[in-house]
Design a protein around this motif. Structure first.
Motif, mmCIF file in Angstrom:
data_model
loop_
_atom_site.group_PDB
_atom_site.id
_atom_site.type_symbol
_atom_site.label_atom_id
_atom_site.label_comp_id
_atom_site.label_asym_id
_atom_site.label_seq_id
_atom_site.Cartn_x
_atom_site.Cartn_y
_atom_site.Cartn_z
ATOM 1 N N ILE A 185 4.430 12.426 -15.668
ATOM 2 C CA ILE A 185 3.394 13.428 -15.403
ATOM 3 C C ILE A 185 3.380 13.861 -13.939
ATOM 4 O O ILE A 185 3.027 14.990 -13.625
ATOM 5 N N CYS A 186 3.782 12.992 -13.029
ATOM 6 C CA CYS A 186 3.832 13.386 -11.620
ATOM 7 C C CYS A 186 5.236 13.819 -11.217
ATOM 8 O O CYS A 186 5.534 13.944 -10.026
ATOM 9 N N GLU A 187 6.099 14.048 -12.191
ATOM 10 C CA GLU A 187 7.468 14.471 -11.956
ATOM 11 C C GLU A 187 8.181 13.624 -10.912
ATOM 12 O O GLU A 187 8.600 14.127 -9.864
ATOM 13 N N PRO A 188 8.344 12.335 -11.169
ATOM 14 C CA PRO A 188 9.019 11.468 -10.196
ATOM 15 C C PRO A 188 10.505 11.824 -10.091
ATOM 16 O O PRO A 188 11.095 12.311 -11.053
ATOM 17 N N GLU A 189 11.066 11.579 -8.908
ATOM 18 C CA GLU A 189 12.485 11.895 -8.704
ATOM 19 C C GLU A 189 13.371 10.818 -9.316
ATOM 20 O O GLU A 189 14.541 11.034 -9.559
ATOM 21 N N LEU A 190 12.793 9.633 -9.495
ATOM 22 C CA LEU A 190 13.567 8.537 -10.082
ATOM 23 C C LEU A 190 12.796 7.953 -11.254
ATOM 24 O O LEU A 190 11.601 7.669 -11.151
ATOM 25 N N LEU A 191 13.489 7.820 -12.366
ATOM 26 C CA LEU A 191 12.864 7.225 -13.536
ATOM 27 C C LEU A 191 13.649 5.972 -13.925
ATOM 28 O O LEU A 191 14.875 6.007 -14.025
ATOM 29 N N ILE A 192 12.929 4.877 -14.087
ATOM 30 C CA ILE A 192 13.582 3.643 -14.531
ATOM 31 C C ILE A 192 13.110 3.351 -15.944
ATOM 32 O O ILE A 192 11.910 3.236 -16.191
ATOM 33 N N ALA A 193 14.038 3.279 -16.878
ATOM 34 C CA ALA A 193 13.668 3.010 -18.266
ATOM 35 C C ALA A 193 14.261 1.659 -18.672
ATOM 36 O O ALA A 193 15.475 1.507 -18.731
ATOM 37 N N ASP A 194 13.400 0.687 -18.897
ATOM 38 C CA ASP A 194 13.856 -0.663 -19.240
ATOM 39 C C ASP A 194 13.881 -0.824 -20.755
ATOM 40 O O ASP A 194 12.857 -1.045 -21.385
ATOM 41 N N GLU A 195 15.042 -0.700 -21.332
ATOM 42 C CA GLU A 195 15.232 -0.761 -22.782
ATOM 43 C C GLU A 195 14.208 0.083 -23.533
ATOM 44 O O GLU A 195 13.455 -0.431 -24.354
ATOM 45 N N PRO A 196 14.199 1.383 -23.271
ATOM 46 C CA PRO A 196 13.141 2.233 -23.822
ATOM 47 C C PRO A 196 13.226 2.396 -25.331
ATOM 48 O O PRO A 196 12.258 2.820 -25.952
ATOM 49 N N THR A 197 14.370 2.080 -25.925
ATOM 50 C CA THR A 197 14.498 2.349 -27.360
ATOM 51 C C THR A 197 14.706 1.091 -28.184
ATOM 52 O O THR A 197 14.828 1.165 -29.396
ATOM 53 N N THR A 198 14.711 -0.077 -27.529
ATOM 54 C CA THR A 198 15.020 -1.310 -28.257
ATOM 55 C C THR A 198 14.021 -1.597 -29.368
ATOM 56 O O THR A 198 14.370 -2.106 -30.414
ATOM 57 N N SER A 241 0.832 -1.209 0.000
ATOM 58 C CA SER A 241 0.000 0.000 0.000
ATOM 59 C C SER A 241 0.866 1.258 0.000
ATOM 60 O O SER A 241 0.556 2.236 -0.687
ATOM 61 N N ALA A 242 1.982 1.223 0.760
ATOM 62 C CA ALA A 242 2.865 2.386 0.791
ATOM 63 C C ALA A 242 3.664 2.474 -0.504
ATOM 64 O O ALA A 242 3.920 3.559 -1.027
ATOM 65 N N MET A 243 4.033 1.314 -1.045
ATOM 66 C CA MET A 243 4.774 1.264 -2.296
ATOM 67 C C MET A 243 3.942 1.889 -3.415
ATOM 68 O O MET A 243 4.465 2.562 -4.301
ATOM 69 N N ARG A 244 2.637 1.641 -3.346
ATOM 70 C CA ARG A 244 1.744 2.161 -4.379
ATOM 71 C C ARG A 244 1.764 3.681 -4.419
ATOM 72 O O ARG A 244 1.612 4.285 -5.480
ATOM 73 N N GLN A 245 1.941 4.297 -3.243
ATOM 74 C CA GLN A 245 2.012 5.757 -3.191
ATOM 75 C C GLN A 245 3.266 6.264 -3.903
ATOM 76 O O GLN A 245 3.253 7.347 -4.488
ATOM 77 N N LEU A 246 4.340 5.475 -3.837
ATOM 78 C CA LEU A 246 5.590 5.901 -4.474
ATOM 79 C C LEU A 246 5.559 5.695 -5.978
ATOM 80 O O LEU A 246 6.083 6.489 -6.749
ATOM 81 N N ARG A 247 4.919 4.582 -6.387
ATOM 82 C CA ARG A 247 4.891 4.256 -7.803
ATOM 83 C C ARG A 247 4.167 5.339 -8.584
ATOM 84 O O ARG A 247 3.073 5.729 -8.215
ATOM 85 N N GLY A 248 4.770 5.763 -9.658
ATOM 86 C CA GLY A 248 4.124 6.784 -10.473
ATOM 87 C C GLY A 248 4.400 8.180 -9.949
ATOM 88 O O GLY A 248 4.631 9.087 -10.722
ATOM 89 N N ARG A 249 4.371 8.357 -8.609
ATOM 90 C CA ARG A 249 4.617 9.691 -8.076
ATOM 91 C C ARG A 249 6.105 9.939 -7.859
ATOM 92 O O ARG A 249 6.639 10.959 -8.263
ATOM 93 N N ASN A 250 6.805 9.026 -7.164
ATOM 94 C CA ASN A 250 8.220 9.230 -6.877
ATOM 95 C C ASN A 250 9.133 8.408 -7.782
ATOM 96 O O ASN A 250 10.273 8.771 -8.009
ATOM 97 N N ILE A 251 8.614 7.279 -8.237
ATOM 98 C CA ILE A 251 9.386 6.453 -9.157
ATOM 99 C C ILE A 251 8.530 6.185 -10.390
ATOM 100 O O ILE A 251 7.430 5.653 -10.283
ATOM 101 N N GLY A 252 9.031 6.591 -11.530
ATOM 102 C CA GLY A 252 8.303 6.340 -12.770
ATOM 103 C C GLY A 252 9.009 5.250 -13.547
ATOM 104 O O GLY A 252 10.187 4.990 -13.330
ATOM 105 N N MET A 253 8.259 4.602 -14.461
ATOM 106 C CA MET A 253 8.897 3.529 -15.207
ATOM 107 C C MET A 253 8.469 3.540 -16.666
ATOM 108 O O MET A 253 7.306 3.763 -16.982
ATOM 109 N N ILE A 254 9.439 3.295 -17.537
ATOM 110 C CA ILE A 254 9.166 3.205 -18.973
ATOM 111 C C ILE A 254 9.583 1.820 -19.441
ATOM 112 O O ILE A 254 10.637 1.324 -19.053
ATOM 113 N N PHE A 255 8.750 1.208 -20.263
ATOM 114 C CA PHE A 255 9.020 -0.167 -20.665
ATOM 115 C C PHE A 255 9.470 -0.260 -22.112
ATOM 116 O O PHE A 255 9.364 0.687 -22.873
ATOM 117 N N GLN A 256 9.905 -1.478 -22.441
ATOM 118 C CA GLN A 256 10.520 -1.702 -23.746
ATOM 119 C C GLN A 256 9.556 -1.503 -24.912
ATOM 120 O O GLN A 256 9.821 -0.742 -25.822
#
Ligand code: ATP
Ligand code: SF4
Ligand code: MG
Lengths: 333, 348
Positions: free
Chosen positions: B185-198, B97-112
């Protein structure tokens, strides 16, 4: 979307004509001789040919078909020249057995079939989809294994077995439910909705046990696949609540095969669940069709066959429309 | 580096002032065949404004590492151990439940693959606005405005119209831009991009990378860029982490990894990199297969494929797993001594 609906409606009409023609042809070419059946016992060749004239079967094939179709749009005269009677619109011919207007027979049977179909449908959709989803969400757990096990038992239970068992248990032994009666065919009748439910509950359960088993399987398989999709991971990565992920993102994407099944099953069931109606003595379309077929009552058998085909086709169109509502990619094609 | 304003250390938090500090992170999956050790003791730190590249062969555990950081393995059968301190919170033990608050807001993710990562049944704009609405008290109208604005910022022309289009109306590059808009969109402080350009063609790849760097600079966020492509790493990243068999085998600043390589696996990886002058069919892949994650070797994970194990001698490589030793910010997991590595580098 509008053009999509219009196009589908157009092809629906064409299909119905095709189906009516094929059914008509099959019955004309079929091995049974309606005229012989209609003239009853102690038939002499003269009486058979008289009957043939009376039934209009001496006419050329296309004329007969044309006459039949005409009856769908207006009242027409029916019977041998000189002894014609009026067959009111919508005219589907007259019963060989009772000389009753076939449309009236169908109108009388239909509410029973509807009553049985609606409750069963609601029951099996809720249990089938609900349990299937539950199993998918808890994949591999004891709950999942139990549901899958129950489904494989349910799918192998034929209607006569469940039906007779239910009757024996709830009606004969426990006296919890009344015997089904012909007097109730609508929740809005004089006895009220309670009696309607009590009257149809057992056939509903019997059908639901059989049908929900395959709904559980299809829902479970498809939802497990959908929950593994990338867009579900994206939805979680956005921080969406589990409920939103499951329903808004998961179920909407994974439910389409269930919609297809539902469409097919509704269509088939409205055509008359023959066995179920027999076992619970519900005088619906299936029940009526069986009796008509046994006694060689061609117009009744044919009308119910066409009606069943009609329901299947309409259900198919409804499925297509539902697809288009669910999946925006379908609207393009 | 401006990590000071990111978070005041909360009471009870481990004494670490790194923005993201991963310690001994491991992930194991129970399967019918046995326990799959996908990640085996990862260590790294990341500061705000920095870009960390994670490279390694297919199956080396890059995606699983990022999923563990994102908390996406919570609620599955995966066994995640170790520590990942992010702004004073341990992402490993944090409840869902606490992790969910971080996801998208503090940590963003981009997929392949942006096509499969976007929901086919909802408009692109709706999906972006949805990400905004979970974490912000806003009306639908405000969310729409924010999403349209974000679509514009990631370089999608006429964003107001494209908001209402579905993913299948978008080209591959535009889809990945939309994914970036959704993640940011929520300006996360950490962005994880998993092979965003493959999944994209070469010209589009460059555009997407530029866009990510640009937005990262604007928001001073940290970026973890997972890729197969060492060229991309050289261009975009500050630090590199080389993964093999679920372990970090070498890590450090980009220049050091490229020009002062310390690990035989990294050497092999650099050697297998196609350059403009290599003709087709002239690539030098590292011979052998990655280790089975069901049964990892007792010694060095790379020992079965390493041609320098004899240099260490006494079968040490096969018996003893090397520790990750860090010297001046450059970490390696190998028994070879510094001079030995230099000899190897100069002799090839
Ligand atoms: N849910 C799971 N159950 C079992 N094994 C898994 C699971 N997820 C990943 N793995 C295994 O973990 C290993 C690491 O996978 P991962 O996806 O992290 O590799 P990767 O480095 O991202 O590779 P690629 O470059 O191909 O994306 C693989 O061998 C994979 O088969
Ligand atoms: S420890 Fe030994 S086997 Fe492993 S990389 Fe170094 S030299 Fe090679
Ligand atoms: Mg991966």
């Amino acid at each position: 979307m509008m053009t999509f609906i219009l196009r589908r409606a157009g092809s629906l009409v064409l299909l119905l004509f095709a189906v009516s023609f094929i059914t008509f042809t099959l019955f004309q070419l079929g091995p049974s001789d309606p005229a012989a059946a209609a003239c009853g016992q102690e038939c002499t060749p003269e009486r058979v040919s008289e009957a043939r004239v009376a039934l209009g079967m001496d006419q050329p094939f296309f004329l007969q078909y044309f006459d039949y179709v005409r009856g769908l749009f207006s009242s027409r005269m029916i019977g041998a020249p000189g002894a014609q009677t009026l067959c009111e619109w919508p005219c589907l011919g007259k019963s060989f057995q009772t000389n009753e207007n076939v449309a009236d027979i169908i109108a009388r049977s239909l509410p029973y079939t509807f009553s049985m179909a609606i409750g069963a449908l609601v029951l099996w959709t809720i249990t089938g989809v609900g349990l299937g989803l539950m199993a998918a969400l808890r994949k591999g757990s004891p709950v999942d294994k139990f549901i899958v096990g129950a489904a494989s038992v349910g799918v192998s239970l034929p209607i006569p077995v469940t039906g007779l068992f239910l009757l024996l248990l709830f009606v004969n032994q426990l006296h919890l439910l009344p015997f089904t009666t012909n007097e109730i065919n609508s929740p809005f009748g004089p006895q009220g909705p309670g009696a309607w439910v009590a009257n149809y509950l057992l056939p509903w359960i019997a059908l639901a046990v059989l049908f929900s088993a395959s709904y559980i399987r299809v829902t479970r398989t498809n939802m497990i696949e959908t929950f593994g999709e990338d867009f579900i991971r994206t939805a979680r990565a956005k921080g969406l609540a589990p409920r939103t992920v499951t329903f808004k993102h998961g179920v909407r994407a994974g439910i389409t095969p269930v919609v297809t099944m539902l469409g097919m099953d509704i269509g088939l069931l409205l055509g008359g669940a023959v066995l179920t109606e027999q076992i619970f003595s519900v005088p619906g379309l299936g029940f009526t069709a069986v009796h008509a077929a046994i006694s060689g009552d061609l117009p009744v058998t044919m009308a119910i066959t066409m009606l069943a085909a009609f329901f299947v086709i309409v259900a198919n169109v409804a499925v297509d429309l539902a697809y288009a509502a669910i999946d925006p990619r379908v609207r393009l094609q | 580096m401006t990590q000071l304003h990111t978070s005041a250390p909360t009471a009870g938090a481990t004494a670490t002032d790194a923005f993201l500090e991963v310690r001994n992170l491991s992930v194991k999956f129970p399967t019918d065949d046995g326990l799959v050790s996908a990640v085996n003791g990862m260590d790294f730190t990341l500061e705000r404004g920095q870009t960390l590249g994670i490279v390694g062969e297919s199956g080396s555990g890059k995606s699983v590492t990022s999923q563990a950081l994102m908390g996406l393995l919570k609620g599955t059968s995966a066994q995640v151990t170790g520590q990942a301190m992010f702004q004073g919170k341990d992402l490993v033990t944090l409840p869902e439940s606490a992790m969910r608050q971080l996801r998208g807001r503090n940590i963003g993710m981009i997929f392949q693959d942006p096509l499969s990562a976007l929901h086919p049944f909802y408009t692109v704009g709706h999906q972006i606005a949805e990400a905004y609405l979970v974490h912000n008290k806003a009306s639908k109208k405000q969310a729409r405005a924010a999403a349209v604005d974000m679509l514009g910022r990631v370089g999608i022309p006429s964003p107001e119209q494209r908001y209402d289009e579905y993913p299948h109306h978008f080209s591959g590059g535009m889809r990945q831009r939309a994914m970036i808009a959704m993640a940011l969109i929520c300006e996360p402080e950490l962005l994880i991009a998993d092979e965003p350009t493959t999944a994209l063609d070469v010209t589009v790849q460059a555009q997407i990378l530029d866009l990510m760097s640009e937005l990262q600079e604007e928001t001073n966020s940290a970026l973890i860029l997972i890729t197969h492509d060492l060229g991309v790493v050289a261009e975009v990243c500050d630090d590199v982490l080389v993964m093999y068999g679920g372990q970090c085998v070498e890590s450090g600043p980009v220049d050091e990894i490229f020009y002062d390589t310390q690990h035989p696996y990294t050497l092999g990886l650099l050697n297998s990199m196609p350059t403009l002058s290599t003709a087709a069919g002239e690539l030098n892949p590292i011979p052998g297969q990655p280790p089975s994650l069901l049964d990892l070797p007792k010694g060095c994970i790379f020992s079965a494929r390493c041609q320098y194990a004899e240099l260490v001698g006494e079968g040490k490589c096969a018996k003893e797993r090397p520790e990750l030793t860090v010297e001046a910010g450059h970490g390696k997991r190998c028994h070879l001594s510094g001079p030995q590595i230099i000899t190897i580098r100069t002799s090839r």
